[in-house]
Motif scaffolding. Structure first.
Motif, PDB file in Angstrom:
ATOM      1  N   LEU A   4       0.836  -1.200   0.000  1.00  0.00           N
ATOM      2  CA  LEU A   4       0.000   0.000   0.000  1.00  0.00           C
ATOM      3  C   LEU A   4       0.871   1.250   0.000  1.00  0.00           C
ATOM      4  O   LEU A   4       1.876   1.312   0.709  1.00  0.00           O
ATOM      5  CB  LEU A   4      -0.900   0.007   1.235  1.00  0.00           C
ATOM      6  N   VAL A   5       0.465   2.239  -0.798  1.00  0.00           N
ATOM      7  CA  VAL A   5       1.164   3.521  -0.837  1.00  0.00           C
ATOM      8  C   VAL A   5       0.354   4.499   0.008  1.00  0.00           C
ATOM      9  O   VAL A   5      -0.808   4.773  -0.287  1.00  0.00           O
ATOM     10  CB  VAL A   5       1.298   4.049  -2.283  1.00  0.00           C
ATOM     11  N   ARG A   6       0.981   4.987   1.052  1.00  0.00           N
ATOM     12  CA  ARG A   6       0.284   5.914   1.953  1.00  0.00           C
ATOM     13  C   ARG A   6       0.798   7.335   1.738  1.00  0.00           C
ATOM     14  O   ARG A   6       2.005   7.563   1.645  1.00  0.00           O
ATOM     15  CB  ARG A   6       0.521   5.520   3.407  1.00  0.00           C
ATOM     16  N   ASP A  11       8.441   6.256  -2.257  1.00  0.00           N
ATOM     17  CA  ASP A  11       9.755   5.776  -1.811  1.00  0.00           C
ATOM     18  C   ASP A  11       9.618   4.785  -0.655  1.00  0.00           C
ATOM     19  O   ASP A  11      10.269   3.741  -0.629  1.00  0.00           O
ATOM     20  CB  ASP A  11      10.648   6.941  -1.381  1.00  0.00           C
ATOM     21  N   GLN A  12       8.770   5.109   0.303  1.00  0.00           N
ATOM     22  CA  GLN A  12       8.541   4.223   1.448  1.00  0.00           C
ATOM     23  C   GLN A  12       7.930   2.905   0.977  1.00  0.00           C
ATOM     24  O   GLN A  12       8.343   1.829   1.415  1.00  0.00           O
ATOM     25  CB  GLN A  12       7.608   4.904   2.460  1.00  0.00           C
ATOM     26  N   ALA A  13       6.964   2.976   0.069  1.00  0.00           N
ATOM     27  CA  ALA A  13       6.315   1.763  -0.444  1.00  0.00           C
ATOM     28  C   ALA A  13       7.319   0.899  -1.204  1.00  0.00           C
ATOM     29  O   ALA A  13       7.297  -0.336  -1.101  1.00  0.00           O
ATOM     30  CB  ALA A  13       5.151   2.140  -1.354  1.00  0.00           C
ATOM     31  N   LEU A  14       8.225   1.531  -1.941  1.00  0.00           N
ATOM     32  CA  LEU A  14       9.242   0.791  -2.683  1.00  0.00           C
ATOM     33  C   LEU A  14      10.190   0.066  -1.726  1.00  0.00           C
ATOM     34  O   LEU A  14      10.568  -1.085  -1.964  1.00  0.00           O
ATOM     35  CB  LEU A  14      10.011   1.750  -3.582  1.00  0.00           C
ATOM     36  N   ARG A  15      10.567   0.741  -0.625  1.00  0.00           N
ATOM     37  CA  ARG A  15      11.431   0.097   0.379  1.00  0.00           C
ATOM     38  C   ARG A  15      10.748  -1.123   0.973  1.00  0.00           C
ATOM     39  O   ARG A  15      11.361  -2.174   1.143  1.00  0.00           O
ATOM     40  CB  ARG A  15      11.797   1.082   1.488  1.00  0.00           C
ATOM     41  N   LYS A  19      11.935  -5.068   0.641  1.00  0.00           N
ATOM     42  CA  LYS A  19      12.151  -5.885   1.835  1.00  0.00           C
ATOM     43  C   LYS A  19      11.340  -7.170   1.756  1.00  0.00           C
ATOM     44  O   LYS A  19      11.835  -8.260   2.081  1.00  0.00           O
ATOM     45  CB  LYS A  19      11.770  -5.089   3.085  1.00  0.00           C
ATOM     46  N   LYS A  20      10.087  -7.069   1.289  1.00  0.00           N
ATOM     47  CA  LYS A  20       9.247  -8.266   1.142  1.00  0.00           C
ATOM     48  C   LYS A  20       9.835  -9.222   0.111  1.00  0.00           C
ATOM     49  O   LYS A  20       9.869 -10.433   0.318  1.00  0.00           O
ATOM     50  CB  LYS A  20       7.821  -7.876   0.724  1.00  0.00           C
TER      51      LYS A  20
END
Length: 99
Positions: A4-6, A11-15, A19-20
């Motif tokens: 989910l992109v919040r 950038d946070q969603a890509l990180r 990681k997943k």
């Protein structure tokens, strides 16, 4: 796999996605599929992986049973390490003779 992109923070969603994917072993599989692996090389790699798994399981079992000491945890970057309390100012002023 879904992330989910919040607040339009891509950038946070890509990180999170990376990681997943790392946790699932997708990068390792992509690297393995990049080139052909001969059956003899595959057998050798799989045997080495099995030995590594067995050694790791035996080490963990020995740690649980108390036969060997657990390894010290590695310091994480940004954790700062152990905190030392600040020295309280002494009541008597220091003189050069005392030092």
């Amino acid at each position: 796999m879904q992330v989910l992109v919040r607040d339009n923070n891509v950038d946070q969603a890509l990180r999170v996605l990376k990681k997943k994917m790392q946790r699932e072993g997708i990068f390792r599989e992509m690297k393995a599929r990049k080139a052909y692996e001969k059956p003899s090389e595959r057998k050798t790699r799989e045997k080495a992986e099995a030995v590594r798994r067995n050694r790791k399981a035996a080490r963990k079992q020995a740690i649980r049973e108390g036969l060997i000491a657990a390894p010290k945890p590695k310091p994480r970057p940004g954790a700062g390490g152990p905190r030392r309390p600040m020295a309280a100012p002494s009541a008597a002023p220091r003189t050069e003779a005392a030092e």
